[in-house]
Design a protein around this motif. Structure first.
Motif, PDB file in Angstrom:
ATOM      1  N   VAL A  31       6.158   5.118 -13.211  1.00  0.00           N
ATOM      2  CA  VAL A  31       5.418   6.316 -13.618  1.00  0.00           C
ATOM      3  C   VAL A  31       4.378   6.682 -12.568  1.00  0.00           C
ATOM      4  O   VAL A  31       4.224   7.855 -12.196  1.00  0.00           O
ATOM      5  N   TYR A  32       3.651   5.686 -12.062  1.00  0.00           N
ATOM      6  CA  TYR A  32       2.655   5.954 -11.030  1.00  0.00           C
ATOM      7  C   TYR A  32       3.297   6.532  -9.781  1.00  0.00           C
ATOM      8  O   TYR A  32       2.801   7.500  -9.204  1.00  0.00           O
ATOM      9  N   ALA A  33       4.422   5.941  -9.367  1.00  0.00           N
ATOM     10  CA  ALA A  33       5.099   6.439  -8.165  1.00  0.00           C
ATOM     11  C   ALA A  33       5.608   7.860  -8.381  1.00  0.00           C
ATOM     12  O   ALA A  33       5.514   8.702  -7.484  1.00  0.00           O
ATOM     13  N   GLY A  34       6.141   8.132  -9.572  1.00  0.00           N
ATOM     14  CA  GLY A  34       6.636   9.484  -9.845  1.00  0.00           C
ATOM     15  C   GLY A  34       5.528  10.520  -9.850  1.00  0.00           C
ATOM     16  O   GLY A  34       5.663  11.590  -9.239  1.00  0.00           O
ATOM     17  N   LEU A  35       4.416  10.219 -10.534  1.00  0.00           N
ATOM     18  CA  LEU A  35       3.294  11.157 -10.564  1.00  0.00           C
ATOM     19  C   LEU A  35       2.698  11.341  -9.174  1.00  0.00           C
ATOM     20  O   LEU A  35       2.351  12.464  -8.782  1.00  0.00           O
ATOM     21  N   SER A  36       2.606  10.252  -8.423  1.00  0.00           N
ATOM     22  CA  SER A  36       2.071  10.350  -7.063  1.00  0.00           C
ATOM     23  C   SER A  36       2.966  11.221  -6.199  1.00  0.00           C
ATOM     24  O   SER A  36       2.483  12.029  -5.400  1.00  0.00           O
ATOM     25  N   ALA A  37       4.290  11.066  -6.342  1.00  0.00           N
ATOM     26  CA  ALA A  37       5.218  11.862  -5.545  1.00  0.00           C
ATOM     27  C   ALA A  37       5.061  13.350  -5.851  1.00  0.00           C
ATOM     28  O   ALA A  37       5.064  14.191  -4.940  1.00  0.00           O
ATOM     29  N   THR A  48      12.023   1.437  -5.736  1.00  0.00           N
ATOM     30  CA  THR A  48      13.211   0.594  -5.585  1.00  0.00           C
ATOM     31  C   THR A  48      12.874  -0.884  -5.774  1.00  0.00           C
ATOM     32  O   THR A  48      13.658  -1.634  -6.370  1.00  0.00           O
ATOM     33  N   GLY A  49      11.719  -1.317  -5.270  1.00  0.00           N
ATOM     34  CA  GLY A  49      11.324  -2.706  -5.458  1.00  0.00           C
ATOM     35  C   GLY A  49      11.097  -3.045  -6.919  1.00  0.00           C
ATOM     36  O   GLY A  49      11.523  -4.099  -7.411  1.00  0.00           O
ATOM     37  N   SER A  50      10.434  -2.137  -7.641  1.00  0.00           N
ATOM     38  CA  SER A  50      10.178  -2.369  -9.054  1.00  0.00           C
ATOM     39  C   SER A  50      11.486  -2.375  -9.850  1.00  0.00           C
ATOM     40  O   SER A  50      11.685  -3.212 -10.733  1.00  0.00           O
ATOM     41  N   PHE A  51      12.392  -1.458  -9.511  1.00  0.00           N
ATOM     42  CA  PHE A  51      13.664  -1.388 -10.221  1.00  0.00           C
ATOM     43  C   PHE A  51      14.503  -2.640  -9.948  1.00  0.00           C
ATOM     44  O   PHE A  51      15.134  -3.197 -10.849  1.00  0.00           O
ATOM     45  N   SER A  52      14.486  -3.104  -8.699  1.00  0.00           N
ATOM     46  CA  SER A  52      15.222  -4.324  -8.367  1.00  0.00           C
ATOM     47  C   SER A  52      14.653  -5.525  -9.110  1.00  0.00           C
ATOM     48  O   SER A  52      15.413  -6.364  -9.635  1.00  0.00           O
ATOM     49  N   HIS A  76      -8.004   2.596 -24.036  1.00  0.00           N
ATOM     50  CA  HIS A  76      -7.030   2.471 -25.116  1.00  0.00           C
ATOM     51  C   HIS A  76      -6.598   1.033 -25.371  1.00  0.00           C
ATOM     52  O   HIS A  76      -5.818   0.778 -26.291  1.00  0.00           O
ATOM     53  N   GLY A  77      -7.096   0.107 -24.554  1.00  0.00           N
ATOM     54  CA  GLY A  77      -6.743  -1.288 -24.757  1.00  0.00           C
ATOM     55  C   GLY A  77      -5.476  -1.672 -24.017  1.00  0.00           C
ATOM     56  O   GLY A  77      -5.326  -1.393 -22.838  1.00  0.00           O
ATOM     57  N   ARG A  78      -4.547  -2.260 -24.721  1.00  0.00           N
ATOM     58  CA  ARG A  78      -3.326  -2.798 -24.111  1.00  0.00           C
ATOM     59  C   ARG A  78      -2.452  -1.678 -23.551  1.00  0.00           C
ATOM     60  O   ARG A  78      -2.250  -0.659 -24.211  1.00  0.00           O
ATOM     61  N   PRO A  79      -1.893  -1.849 -22.331  1.00  0.00           N
ATOM     62  CA  PRO A  79      -1.008  -0.820 -21.765  1.00  0.00           C
ATOM     63  C   PRO A  79       0.198  -0.576 -22.654  1.00  0.00           C
ATOM     64  O   PRO A  79       0.755  -1.499 -23.252  1.00  0.00           O
ATOM     65  N   ARG A  80       0.609   0.679 -22.744  1.00  0.00           N
ATOM     66  CA  ARG A  80       1.744   1.031 -23.579  1.00  0.00           C
ATOM     67  C   ARG A  80       3.076   0.834 -22.870  1.00  0.00           C
ATOM     68  O   ARG A  80       4.117   0.799 -23.512  1.00  0.00           O
ATOM     69  N   LEU A  81       3.062   0.729 -21.544  1.00  0.00           N
ATOM     70  CA  LEU A  81       4.285   0.531 -20.782  1.00  0.00           C
ATOM     71  C   LEU A  81       4.255  -0.823 -20.093  1.00  0.00           C
ATOM     72  O   LEU A  81       3.187  -1.310 -19.724  1.00  0.00           O
ATOM     73  N   PRO A  82       5.431  -1.459 -19.920  1.00  0.00           N
ATOM     74  CA  PRO A  82       5.466  -2.703 -19.154  1.00  0.00           C
ATOM     75  C   PRO A  82       5.146  -2.433 -17.690  1.00  0.00           C
ATOM     76  O   PRO A  82       5.090  -1.283 -17.245  1.00  0.00           O
ATOM     77  N   LEU A  83       4.967  -3.521 -16.936  1.00  0.00           N
ATOM     78  CA  LEU A  83       4.572  -3.388 -15.537  1.00  0.00           C
ATOM     79  C   LEU A  83       5.540  -2.527 -14.752  1.00  0.00           C
ATOM     80  O   LEU A  83       5.130  -1.639 -14.010  1.00  0.00           O
ATOM     81  N   TYR A  84       6.850  -2.764 -14.902  1.00  0.00           N
ATOM     82  CA  TYR A  84       7.833  -2.005 -14.137  1.00  0.00           C
ATOM     83  C   TYR A  84       7.749  -0.510 -14.476  1.00  0.00           C
ATOM     84  O   TYR A  84       7.837   0.345 -13.607  1.00  0.00           O
ATOM     85  N   GLY A  85       7.580  -0.226 -15.750  1.00  0.00           N
ATOM     86  CA  GLY A  85       7.468   1.170 -16.154  1.00  0.00           C
ATOM     87  C   GLY A  85       6.223   1.829 -15.598  1.00  0.00           C
ATOM     88  O   GLY A  85       6.260   2.979 -15.175  1.00  0.00           O
ATOM     89  N   ARG A  86       5.102   1.080 -15.565  1.00  0.00           N
ATOM     90  CA  ARG A  86       3.865   1.636 -15.033  1.00  0.00           C
ATOM     91  C   ARG A  86       3.996   1.947 -13.545  1.00  0.00           C
ATOM     92  O   ARG A  86       3.493   2.963 -13.066  1.00  0.00           O
ATOM     93  N   CYS A  96       4.078   8.449   3.150  1.00  0.00           N
ATOM     94  CA  CYS A  96       3.971   8.429   1.683  1.00  0.00           C
ATOM     95  C   CYS A  96       5.342   8.282   1.046  1.00  0.00           C
ATOM     96  O   CYS A  96       5.513   7.554   0.060  1.00  0.00           O
ATOM     97  N   GLY A  97       6.340   8.994   1.594  1.00  0.00           N
ATOM     98  CA  GLY A  97       7.687   8.904   1.049  1.00  0.00           C
ATOM     99  C   GLY A  97       8.249   7.498   1.129  1.00  0.00           C
ATOM    100  O   GLY A  97       8.825   6.983   0.165  1.00  0.00           O
ATOM    101  N   LEU A  98       8.060   6.843   2.275  1.00  0.00           N
ATOM    102  CA  LEU A  98       8.546   5.475   2.427  1.00  0.00           C
ATOM    103  C   LEU A  98       7.841   4.528   1.465  1.00  0.00           C
ATOM    104  O   LEU A  98       8.469   3.652   0.851  1.00  0.00           O
ATOM    105  N   ALA A  99       6.524   4.688   1.329  1.00  0.00           N
ATOM    106  CA  ALA A  99       5.761   3.808   0.445  1.00  0.00           C
ATOM    107  C   ALA A  99       6.172   3.990  -1.016  1.00  0.00           C
ATOM    108  O   ALA A  99       6.391   3.010  -1.744  1.00  0.00           O
ATOM    109  N   LEU A 100       6.290   5.236  -1.466  1.00  0.00           N
ATOM    110  CA  LEU A 100       6.643   5.494  -2.862  1.00  0.00           C
ATOM    111  C   LEU A 100       8.073   5.074  -3.158  1.00  0.00           C
ATOM    112  O   LEU A 100       8.367   4.503  -4.213  1.00  0.00           O
ATOM    113  N   LEU A 101       8.986   5.366  -2.225  1.00  0.00           N
ATOM    114  CA  LEU A 101      10.374   4.963  -2.430  1.00  0.00           C
ATOM    115  C   LEU A 101      10.493   3.443  -2.477  1.00  0.00           C
ATOM    116  O   LEU A 101      11.230   2.886  -3.295  1.00  0.00           O
TER     117      LEU A 101
END
Length: 220
Positions: A121-127, A198-202, A108-118, A189-194
């Motif tokens: 989303v990845y962490a949420g889907l993985s969880a 939190t790191g991305s949000f910070s 699709h070319g350029r990502p539709r979400l910024p890095l933090y959002g990606r 997995c929980g520690l890694a995803l959390l």
């Protein structure tokens, strides 16, 4: 300098990542059917087993082809630990969802979400996917164990949520050796995803509140 996408291994991954992601979902669906519906008619039971074996055969073929195309033999194994682990434990295949996301974005070319959002989303889907897989795996080991506290799939889901959230109420715990081994993996997995969320949000907060004339965050 040649584009990385022109390499045989990269071209193979571009062409196979989406089909393999669909195969992973079929694998998870077949495994869930066997665990949650133990009284399946023999025909459906055999079909689920066939899907499991066929999906795993595709994972094995993909690993073998990429290993062959890399030309590095054991170097490929050392530099692709996640691929090796998911080949041996196919229920962890959802952890490769980031590659599936990258494959979709390349189409699709350029990502539709910024890095933090990606990252979020990845962490949420993985969880969600890893949590569901872990709940199935631990429930299949615990439900018939003498003295088990995890007797329903709802108990397994509750335990998975508390484990991934690093809360651990202790009202429901695995008692079998394999169930506890799965629990260790879920904790990791929980520690890694959390940490990723939190790191991305910070980082996002720091980026938003840092003024253009500042070289460090406030209070740095």
């Amino acid at each position: 300098m040649d584009d990385v996408s022109s390499e045989p291994g990269a071209r193979w991954e571009d062409r196979t990542e989406i089909p393999l992601a669909l195969a992973a979902l079929c694998f998870l669906g077949a495994y869930a059917s066997l665990v949650l519906a133990p009284g399946l008619p023999s025909g459906w039971h055999d079909l689920c087993l066939t899907v499991l074996l066929a999906a795993w055969a595709l994972f094995l073929l993909d690993y073998a082809v990429r290993w062959r195309l890399s030309g590095r033999r054991w170097g490929f194994v050392r530099t692709h630990p996640l691929d090796t682990v998911t080949l041996l434990l196919p229920l962890l295949r959802p952890l490769r969802i980031v590659r599936f996301y990258d494959a979709v974005q390349r189409h699709h070319g350029r990502p539709r979400l910024p890095l933090y959002g990606r990252v979020m989303v990845y962490a949420g889907l993985s969880a969600v996917l890893v949590g569901f897989s872990g709940a199935l795996a631990v429930y299949s080991q615990e439900r018939y164990a003498p003295g088990a506290t995890m007797t329903t799939f709802g108990d397994a889901v509750w335990w998975t949520c508390s484990t991934l959230a690093t809360v651990g109420y202790g009202d429901i715990v695995p008692i079998t050796p394999l169930g506890r081994l799965i629990a260790v993996g879920m904790m990791a997995c929980g520690l890694a995803l959390l940490g990723a969320v939190t790191g991305s949000f910070s980082s996002w907060l720091i980026h938003r509140f840092t003024r253009p004339d500042e070289t460090e965050p406030p209070g740095g």
